[in-house]
Design a protein around this motif. Structure first.
Motif, short mmCIF file in Angstrom:
data_model
loop_
_atom_site.label_atom_id
_atom_site.label_comp_id
_atom_site.label_asym_id
_atom_site.label_seq_id
_atom_site.Cartn_x
_atom_site.Cartn_y
_atom_site.Cartn_z
N UNK A 134 0.88 -1.17 0.00
CA UNK A 134 0.00 0.00 0.00
C UNK A 134 0.92 1.21 0.00
N UNK A 135 0.80 2.08 -0.99
CA UNK A 135 1.74 3.20 -1.08
C UNK A 135 1.72 4.09 0.15
N UNK A 136 2.88 4.57 0.50
CA UNK A 136 2.99 5.50 1.62
C UNK A 136 2.35 6.83 1.26
N UNK A 137 1.85 7.52 2.26
CA UNK A 137 1.27 8.84 2.06
C UNK A 137 2.37 9.89 2.19
N UNK A 138 2.03 11.11 1.91
CA UNK A 138 3.01 12.20 1.97
C UNK A 138 3.36 12.50 3.43
N UNK A 139 4.50 13.13 3.67
CA UNK A 139 4.82 13.54 5.05
C UNK A 139 3.74 14.45 5.64
N UNK A 140 3.15 15.33 4.85
CA UNK A 140 2.07 16.18 5.38
C UNK A 140 0.87 15.35 5.82
N UNK A 141 0.53 14.32 5.04
CA UNK A 141 -0.55 13.43 5.43
C UNK A 141 -0.21 12.71 6.73
N UNK A 142 1.03 12.28 6.86
CA UNK A 142 1.47 11.59 8.07
C UNK A 142 1.39 12.52 9.29
N UNK A 143 1.81 13.76 9.12
CA UNK A 143 1.73 14.73 10.22
C UNK A 143 0.28 14.89 10.67
N UNK A 144 -0.62 15.04 9.72
CA UNK A 144 -2.04 15.21 10.06
C UNK A 144 -2.58 13.97 10.77
N UNK A 145 -2.26 12.80 10.26
CA UNK A 145 -2.77 11.56 10.85
C UNK A 145 -2.23 11.35 12.27
N UNK A 146 -0.91 11.45 12.44
CA UNK A 146 -0.34 11.17 13.75
C UNK A 146 -0.67 12.25 14.76
N UNK A 147 -0.82 13.48 14.32
CA UNK A 147 -1.27 14.54 15.22
C UNK A 147 -2.69 14.26 15.71
N UNK A 148 -3.54 13.83 14.79
CA UNK A 148 -4.91 13.49 15.18
C UNK A 148 -4.92 12.30 16.14
N UNK A 149 -4.09 11.31 15.87
CA UNK A 149 -4.04 10.16 16.76
C UNK A 149 -3.68 10.58 18.19
N UNK A 150 -2.67 11.43 18.32
CA UNK A 150 -2.27 11.88 19.66
C UNK A 150 -3.33 12.76 20.31
N UNK A 151 -4.14 13.44 19.51
CA UNK A 151 -5.21 14.27 20.05
C UNK A 151 -6.34 13.42 20.64
N UNK A 152 -6.45 12.17 20.20
CA UNK A 152 -7.55 11.32 20.64
C UNK A 152 -7.13 10.16 21.53
N UNK A 153 -5.83 9.91 21.68
CA UNK A 153 -5.35 8.76 22.44
C UNK A 153 -4.28 9.16 23.45
N UNK A 154 -4.25 8.41 24.55
CA UNK A 154 -3.19 8.54 25.55
C UNK A 154 -2.76 7.13 25.92
N UNK A 155 -1.48 6.95 26.25
CA UNK A 155 -1.08 5.61 26.66
C UNK A 155 -1.09 5.52 28.18
N UNK A 156 -1.04 4.30 28.70
CA UNK A 156 -1.18 4.09 30.14
C UNK A 156 -0.06 4.74 30.93
N UNK A 157 1.14 4.75 30.41
CA UNK A 157 2.25 5.38 31.14
C UNK A 157 2.03 6.88 31.29
N UNK A 158 1.55 7.52 30.24
CA UNK A 158 1.29 8.95 30.32
C UNK A 158 0.13 9.25 31.27
N UNK A 159 -0.90 8.41 31.25
CA UNK A 159 -2.02 8.59 32.18
C UNK A 159 -1.53 8.44 33.61
N UNK A 160 -0.72 7.41 33.88
CA UNK A 160 -0.19 7.20 35.23
C UNK A 160 0.66 8.38 35.67
N UNK A 161 1.52 8.87 34.80
CA UNK A 161 2.37 10.01 35.15
C UNK A 161 1.52 11.24 35.47
N UNK A 162 0.47 11.46 34.69
CA UNK A 162 -0.42 12.60 34.95
C UNK A 162 -1.14 12.43 36.29
N UNK A 163 -1.62 11.23 36.57
CA UNK A 163 -2.28 10.99 37.85
C UNK A 163 -1.31 11.16 39.01
#
Length: 157
Positions: free
Chosen positions: A12-41
């Motif tokens: 499956x062809x790779x997307x452009x770097x701009x597409x990747x920035x948008x996708x991964x930025x959105x992912x981080x806006x909607x997800x947190x990992x357990x280590x980060x949640x624990x550190x915040x708590x």
């Protein structure tokens, strides 16, 4: 005759770097990992409320200390009484094989809450050696050495 198998990573062809920035930025806006949640708590001022979206039996079995119990099916009737709409919410459920936290996050977002999903759920919370509350006590197990750092609370990623 040589038959070549396509590279499964690049078939499956790779997307452009701009597409990747948008996708991964959105992912981080909607997800947190357990280590980060624990550190915040651990900071004492996480800036969000952690919501366990599992049913009563699962909650009783074990849950993250300090989490609010709000099963997904009860969000329409109980969210307003339990959650401040001005405070972000992080949802969790069983683990990566369960989309209960995703459904809970959607139900909360539909009601105007700002929300993220904790990736890995309580399964990865426990695998990383973080404390859970059971009917007997607050307890923690050793981190699974194949899935979490064993000498520190952070993977330094």
């Amino acid at each position: 005759m040589t038959i070549t198998t396509p590279n499964p990573v690049l078939s499956v062809p790779l997307r452009t770097p701009d597409d990747a920035v948008a996708y991964f930025s959105a992912s981080l806006a909607f997800h947190a990992d357990v280590s980060d949640v624990q550190a915040a708590l651990d900071s004492g001022e996480p800036g969000f409320v952690l919501v366990d979206s599992r049913g009563p039996g699962a909650w009783t079995q074990a849950h993250v200390p300090g989490a609010v119990h709000l099963p997904t099916a009860q969000i329409p009737t109980r969210a307003g009484a339990l959650l401040d709409p001005g405070v972000p919410v992080v949802t969790y459920c069983w683990g990566p094989g369960c989309n209960g936290a995703t459904r809970a996050a959607l139900a909360l977002a539909q009601r105007g809450y700002r929300v993220k999903e904790m990736l890995g759920g309580i399964e990865y919370w426990i695998r990383e050696g973080f404390a859970v509350e059971t009917p007997e006590a607050v307890t923690a197990q050793q981190a699974d050495p194949l899935t979490a750092p064993v000498r520190s609370r952070s993977c330094d990623c």
